[in-house]
Design a protein around this motif. Sequence first.
Motif: not given
Length: 394
Positions: A352-378
Amino acid sequence: MIASAETSHRRLTVLGSTGSIGVNTLDVIAQLGGRDAFEIAALTGNANVELLARQAKATGARMAVTADDAHYSSLKDALSGSGVEAASGRSGLDEAGAMESDWVMAAIVGTAGLAPTLAAARRGADIALANKECLVTAGELFVQAVAGGGGRLVPVDSEHSAIFQVLEESQRHAVERIILTASGGPFRTWPRERMADVTAEIARAHPNWSMGLKISIASASMFNKALEMIEAKHLFGVRADQIEVIVHPQSIIHSMVGYSDGSVLAQMGAPDMRTAIGYALAFPRRPSLNVERLDFAKIARLDFEAPDEERFPALRLARLALMRGGMQSAVLNAAEETACNAFVDGRIGFLEMAEITERTMDALSALPPASTMDEVFAADAEARRIAASLIPTA
Ligand code: NDP
């Protein structure tokens, strides 16, 4: 000031000194002259306060930091009369990273290692990088922080250390591929159905390497190799399609670089992290270390096999993260760390570790690249929130 490897009495900081890499680092420091050759600026740990205090007193460190405020008073008591300053919490870790030193071993496990390592990079310390999450999570922002500070970045992960050792700067134009070796972990030959029921105790028993809990489990699931693929992209500036993984059960070849003339250069050694740590500490000179020498007649043969991405989907997820770009690598890392903790607590199964990881990646696939560390932490926090929501509560 940019550190020089030749400077005697270099000042060193070990972030995560109580862990597997940290203990090996202090052993290497002792082998290379200890207090006669080096000054220890800061050591950090988390729960193992007794070991941290012992290490700080033995090395004459200026400061010892526990990441957990709840352990501050026991650390202070244990250091009483020693002259070692005690500190705690995130601010203490940041202080350790920012404290004047020439070389910093980044060996805190997980994303907690990012902020103090960044503090050290920004002020120009040489960074010996064991912590994978710095590059996987912050990627180019981390590389830029090191470049901006003016220090060197020397990888400690055995695979990346191997590539670093055989990737000739003058031949960079001719690099065709990076070949990461993987031991295959304890479940290399297991059918998928059998893997569904394993416990953390079984998963942590690595056949070749002695490592901390998180990385041992990530080695069994091959998420460790997934993180290494992402790390390799940032460290060596190659494209995702130039990074290959080959299973090599003996862990003698630590990784390879393939060149445009058909040559493949490999670095070999016994599976002992002290070689990579010593290389990073003494770089650019090779130190003299008391580690096991390879006996090729005894080894007799080296085996290789293609990884099975059906049983180990982590490799496919790393490629997906690299292909999608954006914040997918940071999301993969945060989701996997959350899922790994849940697996250790017995709340989810191994697969299930891989399943949860993939579902989370799919849910956040639209996030653009970070330009600040605050965006990384968010993005990291959001990925942890989503991954946690997919895990049954106890
Ligand atoms: P360990 O779990 O053995 O040690 C982790 C270190 O981080 C310990 O000093 C621990 O303190 C500290 N720590 C734990 N939680 C926190 C926290 N929340 N905040 C600050 N510090 C914390 O890990 P390893 O030494 O195995 O690995 C360290 C890093 O190096 C990882 O990123 C791993 O992926 C990487 N790495 C490890 C290799 C290995 O062979 N072990 C190989 C290549 C890379 P305490 O013990 O006091 O609780």
